[in-house]
Scaffold this motif. Structure first.
Motif, mmCIF file in Angstrom:
data_model
loop_
_atom_site.group_PDB
_atom_site.id
_atom_site.type_symbol
_atom_site.label_atom_id
_atom_site.label_comp_id
_atom_site.label_asym_id
_atom_site.label_seq_id
_atom_site.Cartn_x
_atom_site.Cartn_y
_atom_site.Cartn_z
ATOM 1 N N ASN A 182 7.140 -1.074 -4.213
ATOM 2 C CA ASN A 182 5.792 -0.896 -3.673
ATOM 3 C C ASN A 182 4.785 -1.749 -4.453
ATOM 4 O O ASN A 182 5.095 -2.242 -5.547
ATOM 5 N N ALA A 183 3.591 -1.897 -3.908
ATOM 6 C CA ALA A 183 2.605 -2.814 -4.481
ATOM 7 C C ALA A 183 2.243 -2.469 -5.913
ATOM 8 O O ALA A 183 2.067 -3.344 -6.758
ATOM 9 N N GLY A 184 2.133 -1.169 -6.209
ATOM 10 C CA GLY A 184 1.787 -0.747 -7.562
ATOM 11 C C GLY A 184 2.835 -1.151 -8.583
ATOM 12 O O GLY A 184 2.506 -1.645 -9.672
ATOM 13 N N GLN A 185 4.104 -0.951 -8.230
ATOM 14 C CA GLN A 185 5.174 -1.329 -9.142
ATOM 15 C C GLN A 185 5.236 -2.842 -9.331
ATOM 16 O O GLN A 185 5.452 -3.329 -10.440
ATOM 17 N N ILE A 186 5.046 -3.585 -8.247
ATOM 18 C CA ILE A 186 5.097 -5.049 -8.332
ATOM 19 C C ILE A 186 4.024 -5.581 -9.273
ATOM 20 O O ILE A 186 4.275 -6.458 -10.100
ATOM 21 N N SER A 187 2.800 -5.037 -9.157
ATOM 22 C CA SER A 187 1.696 -5.544 -9.976
ATOM 23 C C SER A 187 1.760 -5.053 -11.422
ATOM 24 O O SER A 187 1.420 -5.787 -12.355
ATOM 25 N N LYS A 188 2.217 -3.811 -11.613
ATOM 26 C CA LYS A 188 2.230 -3.249 -12.971
ATOM 27 C C LYS A 188 3.469 -3.661 -13.757
ATOM 28 O O LYS A 188 3.406 -3.816 -14.982
ATOM 29 N N ARG A 189 4.585 -3.825 -13.069
ATOM 30 C CA ARG A 189 5.830 -4.163 -13.761
ATOM 31 C C ARG A 189 6.525 -5.313 -13.049
ATOM 32 O O ARG A 189 7.540 -5.119 -12.372
ATOM 33 N N PRO A 190 5.979 -6.539 -13.187
ATOM 34 C CA PRO A 190 6.632 -7.700 -12.567
ATOM 35 C C PRO A 190 8.068 -7.850 -13.065
ATOM 36 O O PRO A 190 8.367 -7.525 -14.206
ATOM 37 N N LEU A 191 8.931 -8.325 -12.194
ATOM 38 C CA LEU A 191 10.346 -8.491 -12.555
ATOM 39 C C LEU A 191 10.518 -9.515 -13.673
ATOM 40 O O LEU A 191 9.764 -10.469 -13.780
ATOM 41 N N ALA B 7 3.015 -7.657 2.585
ATOM 42 C CA ALA B 7 4.306 -8.338 2.495
ATOM 43 C C ALA B 7 5.426 -7.391 2.091
ATOM 44 O O ALA B 7 6.539 -7.471 2.629
ATOM 45 N N GLU B 8 5.129 -6.479 1.159
ATOM 46 C CA GLU B 8 6.175 -5.570 0.692
ATOM 47 C C GLU B 8 6.573 -4.569 1.776
ATOM 48 O O GLU B 8 7.712 -4.082 1.787
ATOM 49 N N GLU B 9 5.662 -4.276 2.724
ATOM 50 C CA GLU B 9 6.000 -3.411 3.850
ATOM 51 C C GLU B 9 6.896 -4.165 4.831
ATOM 52 O O GLU B 9 7.913 -3.637 5.298
ATOM 53 N N ALA B 10 6.514 -5.384 5.151
ATOM 54 C CA ALA B 10 7.302 -6.194 6.079
ATOM 55 C C ALA B 10 8.707 -6.444 5.534
ATOM 56 O O ALA B 10 9.683 -6.476 6.281
ATOM 57 N N LEU C 198 5.465 -13.497 -6.197
ATOM 58 C CA LEU C 198 5.655 -14.096 -4.879
ATOM 59 C C LEU C 198 7.109 -14.009 -4.423
ATOM 60 O O LEU C 198 7.389 -13.780 -3.246
ATOM 61 N N ALA C 199 8.035 -14.190 -5.355
ATOM 62 C CA ALA C 199 9.457 -14.088 -5.016
ATOM 63 C C ALA C 199 9.790 -12.713 -4.452
ATOM 64 O O ALA C 199 10.527 -12.602 -3.463
ATOM 65 N N GLU C 200 9.234 -11.674 -5.058
ATOM 66 C CA GLU C 200 9.529 -10.326 -4.575
ATOM 67 C C GLU C 200 8.857 -10.055 -3.235
ATOM 68 O O GLU C 200 9.368 -9.296 -2.417
#
Length: 236
Positions: free
Chosen positions: A227-236, A128-131, A155-157
């Protein structure tokens, strides 16, 4: 698949006006899901009644709580075995459907299913983050749907970068949906969204569900999605 009248009654009780021919399409869907699930992991729910209630009705109930525009461009993020979007497409043939998943084997199932059901659907093999960074998909959809993919803030991101301003994210959640919407409020706002409505309801078997409707009110800043790593490690 459960008996025809029982299925049509389920749809009617859920507020969906069924057509006689709908039963054949959903029966084919049920059969193919069961057959393919023996080869690849598509679902833990494999009994006829469970598929009818926990997959088909679960996917269709949100359509009674939100008015889909005519001929909407809809992307189903993390679609898996095609829920909720393919049941929606079977009821609303005017949906212009894109099925996004990161696993090619799931998309192969969905291509075969779509051909068997005679529906038009584009399959998109991507994260999803690539698309969401791709100009061909970024802010191009009227509706994004997602069921059982990630917590609301994450999910929002994933989803809002794909939705055009004025469009919506329909997040199908369990009983925690209302709390998730509150916890994810900052992420939703940072990505250009606003929670428009939250509906608490139950499936015919009593299982609790929540539909979170997020309206896209402004463009998503270019830095999102990360990127996926940032999304999972540091959610907004």
């Amino acid at each position: 698949m459960i008996e025809k009248q029982a299925f049509l009654d389920l749809l009617s009780q859920a507020g969906i006006e069924p057509m006689e021919e709908d039963y054949l399409k959903f029966s084919i869907y049920c059969q193919m899901l069961q057959e393919w699930n023996e080869k690849i992991n598509l679902t833990a729910i494999t009994d006829d009644e469970g598929i009818a209630v926990k997959h088909f009705v679960d996917s269709l109930l949100p359509m009674t709580m939100f008015d889909l525009p005519e001929h909407p461009r809809l992307i189903d993020v993390g679609t898996g075995a095609g829920f909720p979007s393919i049941p929606m497409k079977l009821i609303r043939s005017d949906i212009q459907l894109t099925l996004l998943d990161s696993l090619e084997k799931r998309l192969n199932f969905l291509r075969n299913l779509s051909a068997r059901l005679g529906i038009d659907a584009v399959t998109l093999h991507a994260r999803a983050e690539e698309a969401g960074k791709d100009p061909k998909h970024r802010e191009k959809y009227d509706v994004a749907t997602s069921r059982a993919v990630a917590a609301m803030g994450v999910l929002a991101e994933y989803c809002l970068p794909l939705v055009k301003v004025g469009g919506v994210l329909l997040a199908l959640k369990g009983s925690s949906g209302r709390q998730e919407a509150e916890d994810g409020k900052r992420a939703i706002e940072l990505c250009g969204g606003r929670v428009e409505a939250i509906h608490d309801y139950a499936l015919p078997n009593g299982d609790p569900r929540t539909l979170v409707i997020v309206r896209k009110i402004s463009q998503t800043p270019p830095k999102y999605p990360r990127n996926a790593g940032q999304i999972s490690k540091r959610p907004l």
